[in-house]
Enzyme design. Structure first.
Site, PDB file in Angstrom:
ATOM      1  N   ARG A  74       1.072  -1.482   0.245  1.00 39.91           N
ATOM      2  CA  ARG A  74       0.055  -0.057  -0.090  1.00 39.91           C
ATOM      3  C   ARG A  74       1.106   1.112   0.149  1.00 39.91           C
ATOM      4  O   ARG A  74       0.674   2.796  -0.671  1.00 39.91           O
ATOM      5  CB  ARG A  74      -1.021  -0.177   1.316  1.00 39.91           C
ATOM      6  N   ASN A 106      -7.711   9.237   6.349  1.00 41.96           N
ATOM      7  CA  ASN A 106      -7.029   8.278   5.169  1.00 41.96           C
ATOM      8  C   ASN A 106      -5.931   8.977   5.469  1.00 41.96           C
ATOM      9  O   ASN A 106      -5.378   9.826   6.760  1.00 41.96           O
ATOM     10  CB  ASN A 106      -6.754   9.433   4.194  1.00 41.96           C
ATOM     11  N   HIS A 123      -6.430   9.025  11.156  1.00 44.13           N
ATOM     12  CA  HIS A 123      -5.448   7.559  11.685  1.00 44.13           C
ATOM     13  C   HIS A 123      -4.071   6.915  11.056  1.00 44.13           C
ATOM     14  O   HIS A 123      -3.676   5.955  10.890  1.00 44.13           O
ATOM     15  CB  HIS A 123      -6.516   6.905  10.752  1.00 44.13           C
ATOM     16  N   CYS A 131       8.564   2.366  15.550  1.00 43.50           N
ATOM     17  CA  CYS A 131       8.774   0.807  15.906  1.00 43.50           C
ATOM     18  C   CYS A 131       8.202   0.429  16.677  1.00 43.50           C
ATOM     19  O   CYS A 131       7.309   1.255  17.905  1.00 43.50           O
ATOM     20  CB  CYS A 131      10.107   1.138  17.257  1.00 43.50           C
ATOM     21  N   CYS A 154      13.828  -1.633  14.794  1.00 42.00           N
ATOM     22  CA  CYS A 154      14.551  -0.263  15.005  1.00 42.00           C
ATOM     23  C   CYS A 154      15.806  -0.563  15.492  1.00 42.00           C
ATOM     24  O   CYS A 154      16.689  -1.241  15.906  1.00 42.00           O
ATOM     25  CB  CYS A 154      13.631   0.007  16.409  1.00 42.00           C
ATOM     26  N   GLY A 194     -16.609  11.397   0.803  1.00 40.72           N
ATOM     27  CA  GLY A 194     -16.046   9.800   0.921  1.00 40.72           C
ATOM     28  C   GLY A 194     -16.468   9.132   1.739  1.00 40.72           C
ATOM     29  O   GLY A 194     -14.735   8.777   2.170  1.00 40.72           O
ATOM     30  N   ASN A 220     -20.836  12.350  -1.500  1.00 43.51           N
ATOM     31  CA  ASN A 220     -20.722  10.739  -1.879  1.00 43.51           C
ATOM     32  C   ASN A 220     -21.097  10.502  -2.873  1.00 43.51           C
ATOM     33  O   ASN A 220     -22.497  10.560  -2.895  1.00 43.51           O
ATOM     34  CB  ASN A 220     -21.485  10.463  -0.524  1.00 43.51           C
TER      35      ASN A 220
HETATM   36  P1  OAD Z   1     -15.071   2.654   3.527  1.00 48.94           P
HETATM   37  O1  OAD Z   1     -14.357   2.313   2.046  1.00 48.94           O
HETATM   38  O2  OAD Z   1     -15.826   2.495   4.100  1.00 48.94           O
HETATM   39  O3  OAD Z   1     -16.024   4.050   2.696  1.00 48.94           O
HETATM   40  C1  OAD Z   1     -15.369   4.745   1.079  1.00 48.94           C
HETATM   41  C2  OAD Z   1     -16.734   6.245   0.684  1.00 48.94           C
HETATM   42  O4  OAD Z   1     -16.174   6.470   0.190  1.00 48.94           O
HETATM   43  C3  OAD Z   1     -17.775   5.361   0.763  1.00 48.94           C
HETATM   44  O5  OAD Z   1     -18.846   5.961   1.094  1.00 48.94           O
HETATM   45  C4  OAD Z   1     -17.804   5.004  -1.477  1.00 48.94           C
HETATM   46  O6  OAD Z   1     -19.371   4.811  -1.797  1.00 48.94           O
HETATM   47  C5  OAD Z   1     -17.265   6.561  -1.336  1.00 48.94           C
HETATM   48  N1  OAD Z   1     -16.758   7.003  -2.555  1.00 48.94           N
HETATM   49  C6  OAD Z   1     -15.957   5.648  -3.078  1.00 48.94           C
HETATM   50  N2  OAD Z   1     -15.476   6.668  -4.112  1.00 48.94           N
HETATM   51  C7  OAD Z   1     -15.772   8.307  -4.301  1.00 48.94           C
HETATM   52  C8  OAD Z   1     -15.030   9.543  -5.012  1.00 48.94           C
HETATM   53  N3  OAD Z   1     -14.671   8.918  -5.894  1.00 48.94           N
HETATM   54  N4  OAD Z   1     -15.795  10.084  -4.264  1.00 48.94           N
HETATM   55  C9  OAD Z   1     -16.638  10.571  -3.152  1.00 48.94           C
HETATM   56  N5  OAD Z   1     -16.868   9.084  -2.318  1.00 48.94           N
HETATM   57  C10 OAD Z   1     -16.678   8.063  -3.136  1.00 48.94           C
HETATM   58  O7  OAD Z   1     -13.850   4.235   4.056  1.00 48.94           O
HETATM   59  P2  OAD Z   1     -13.619   4.902   5.598  1.00 48.94           P
HETATM   60  O8  OAD Z   1     -15.127   6.089   5.298  1.00 48.94           O
HETATM   61  O9  OAD Z   1     -12.775   5.932   4.743  1.00 48.94           O
HETATM   62  O10 OAD Z   1      -9.369   2.682   9.033  1.00 48.94           O
HETATM   63  O11 OAD Z   1     -13.882   4.499   6.027  1.00 48.94           O
HETATM   64  C11 OAD Z   1     -12.949   4.555   7.487  1.00 48.94           C
HETATM   65  C12 OAD Z   1     -11.860   4.087   7.844  1.00 48.94           C
HETATM   66  O12 OAD Z   1     -12.252   2.604   7.574  1.00 48.94           O
HETATM   67  C13 OAD Z   1     -10.408   4.038   7.250  1.00 48.94           C
HETATM   68  O13 OAD Z   1     -10.029   4.856   7.768  1.00 48.94           O
HETATM   69  C14 OAD Z   1     -10.130   2.584   7.646  1.00 48.94           C
HETATM   70  C15 OAD Z   1     -10.642   1.774   7.315  1.00 48.94           C
HETATM   71  O14 OAD Z   1     -10.241   0.422   8.163  1.00 48.94           O
HETATM   72  C16 OAD Z   1      -8.709   2.570   9.733  1.00 48.94           C
HETATM   73  O15 OAD Z   1      -7.231   1.552   8.731  1.00 48.94           O
HETATM   74  C17 OAD Z   1      -8.106   3.017  11.424  1.00 48.94           C
END
Ligand code: OAD
Length: 256
Positions: A74, A106, A123, A131, A154, A194, A220
Site C-alpha cells: 500500500r 486517510n 488514523h 517502532c 528498530c 467520501g 459521496n
Molecule cells: P470506506 O471504504 O468505508 O468508504 C468509502 C466511501 O467513499 C464510500 O461511502 C463510497 O461511497 C465513497 N466513495 C467512493 N468513491 C468516491 C468518490 N470518487 N468520491 C467520493 N466518495 C467516494 O472508507 P472510510 O469511510 O474512509 O481505518 O473508512 C473508514 C476507515 O475504515 C478507514 O480510515 C480505515 C478503514 O478500516 C483504518 O485503517 C483504521
C-alpha cells in the site's frame, strides 16, 4: 460538467459566509487518485482482504511479515498516487475561507501534497514507520535488517518496525483526536467527503459539529451511514463535485 445551477443557492451562501470550514474526509476522497477504498463492493480492500488478518495488533503479533508486506504494498501504491481535483479543490478553499481544517481518516498524505495547510490525521500516516516497541519514528535509511520474522527492526531498541497507522482495537492519536474535536466545536460548516461513516469514533465527529450548530453537507456518490443526518447531500464523485462547488461558490475568483 457541473455548474452553479447544480447547487442550491442557500448552500453557496453558507459556504461564502463560512469563517471556519471543516472538511472531513475518508477513503472515497482518494479513490480518483487510484487509492482503493475499504468498503466499496468489488473494489474495496476489505472485499478482498480480511481486516482482522491485516489491520489489528494481534495480526501483527501472529504474522508480522504478512502485515508488513501488505502495508509495504500500500505504501508503494500511495507513493505513486497524486492528489486529484477533489484534493486540490479542498486546498483551494483556503483562498476564500479564513480557516479551513481538514480532518481526515486517510493515511495517504494526499491532502498535504495538494497544499492543504491544516490537516488532522485521525488514523496516522502510512508513509511514517515507527517502532512497535519504543514508538520512535525510524526513517528508511536507519532501518535495521530484518530478523527471522522478515520485518525490519528498530536501530534503537531492536523492536519490529510497523506503519504509523491506527489498527482496529487501537486508540486514535490523542493530539489528533483533541484537535479534531476542537475543530468541530468551532466549525460553521462541515463537508463530509467520501466516507462510509461506519468507523467510530471518527464517524461521530460530524455529528458533534452538527450538535454544536454547524451545517453539514455530504459529498459521496452513494448513500452512507451519515447521509440521513446531513443537512444536504451532493451525490457524485469528490473529484467532480468539489471543484464545481468551489467554482459555484466563489465564482470568477475561483481557479484564477
Ligand atoms: P470506506 O471504504 O468505508 O468508504 C468509502 C466511501 O467513499 C464510500 O461511502 C463510497 O461511497 C465513497 N466513495 C467512493 N468513491 C468516491 C468518490 N470518487 N468520491 C467520493 N466518495 C467516494 O472508507 P472510510 O469511510 O474512509 O481505518 O473508512 C473508514 C476507515 O475504515 C478507514 O480510515 C480505515 C478503514 O478500516 C483504518 O485503517 C483504521
Amino acid at each position: 460538467m457541473l455548474d452553479s445551477s447544480d447547487f442550491p443557492p442557500f448552500l453557496l451562501k453558507l459556504l461564502r459566509a463560512a469563517r471556519h470550514l471543516v472538511v472531513f474526509t475518508g477513503a472515497g476522497m482518494s479513490a480518483e487518485s487510484g487509492v482503493p477504498t475499504f468498503r466499496d463492493a468489488q473494489t474495496g480492500l476489505w472485499a478482498q482482504y480480511d481486516p482482522a488478518e491485516l489491520a489489528t495488533p494481534e495480526a501483527f503479533r501472529q504474522h508480522p511479515k504478512r502485515v508488513w508486506d501488505w502495508y509495504a504494498w500500500r505504501r508503494e501504491l500511495v507513493a505513486r498516487a497524486r492528489p486529484n481535483p477533489g484534493h486540490r479543490a479542498v486546498a483551494e478553499m483556503e483562498r476564500y475561507v479564513p480557516q479551513v481544517t481538514v480532518v481526515t481518516q486517510n493515511v495517504d498524505g494526499l491532502h498535504q501534497d495538494a497544499g492543504s495547510s491544516r490537516v488532522i490525521e485521525l488514523h496516522g500516516n502510512l508513509r511514517r514507520i515507527v517502532c512497535s516497541r519504543c514508538r520512535r519514528e525510524v526513517p528508511r535509511e536507519q532501518w535495521a535488517p530484518a530478523g527471522p520474522e522478515g520485518v525490519p527492526r528498530c536501530p534503537h531498541c531492536g523492536g519490529l518496525l510497523r506503519p504509523d497507522v491506527v489498527w482496529f482495537g487501537e486508540s486514535l492519536p490523542g493530539d489528533a483526536w483533541r484537535a479534531a474535536q476542537q475543530a468541530m466545536r468551532t466549525a460553521d460548516g462541515v463537508l463530509v467527503v467520501g466516507t462510509s461513516g461506519l468507523v467510530y469514533p471518527a464517524a461521530g465527529l460530524p455529528l458533534e459539529a452538527k450538535a454544536q450548530g454547524a451545517w453539514t453537507v455530504e459529498v459521496n456518490p452513494t448513500p452512507s451511514a451519515l447521509s440521513a443526518e446531513m443537512d444536504y447531500v451532493l451525490r457524485g464523485p469528490a473529484g467532480e463535485v468539489l471543484p464545481a462547488l468551489v467554482r459555484a461558490a466563489w465564482g470568477d475568483a475561483a481557479g484564477s
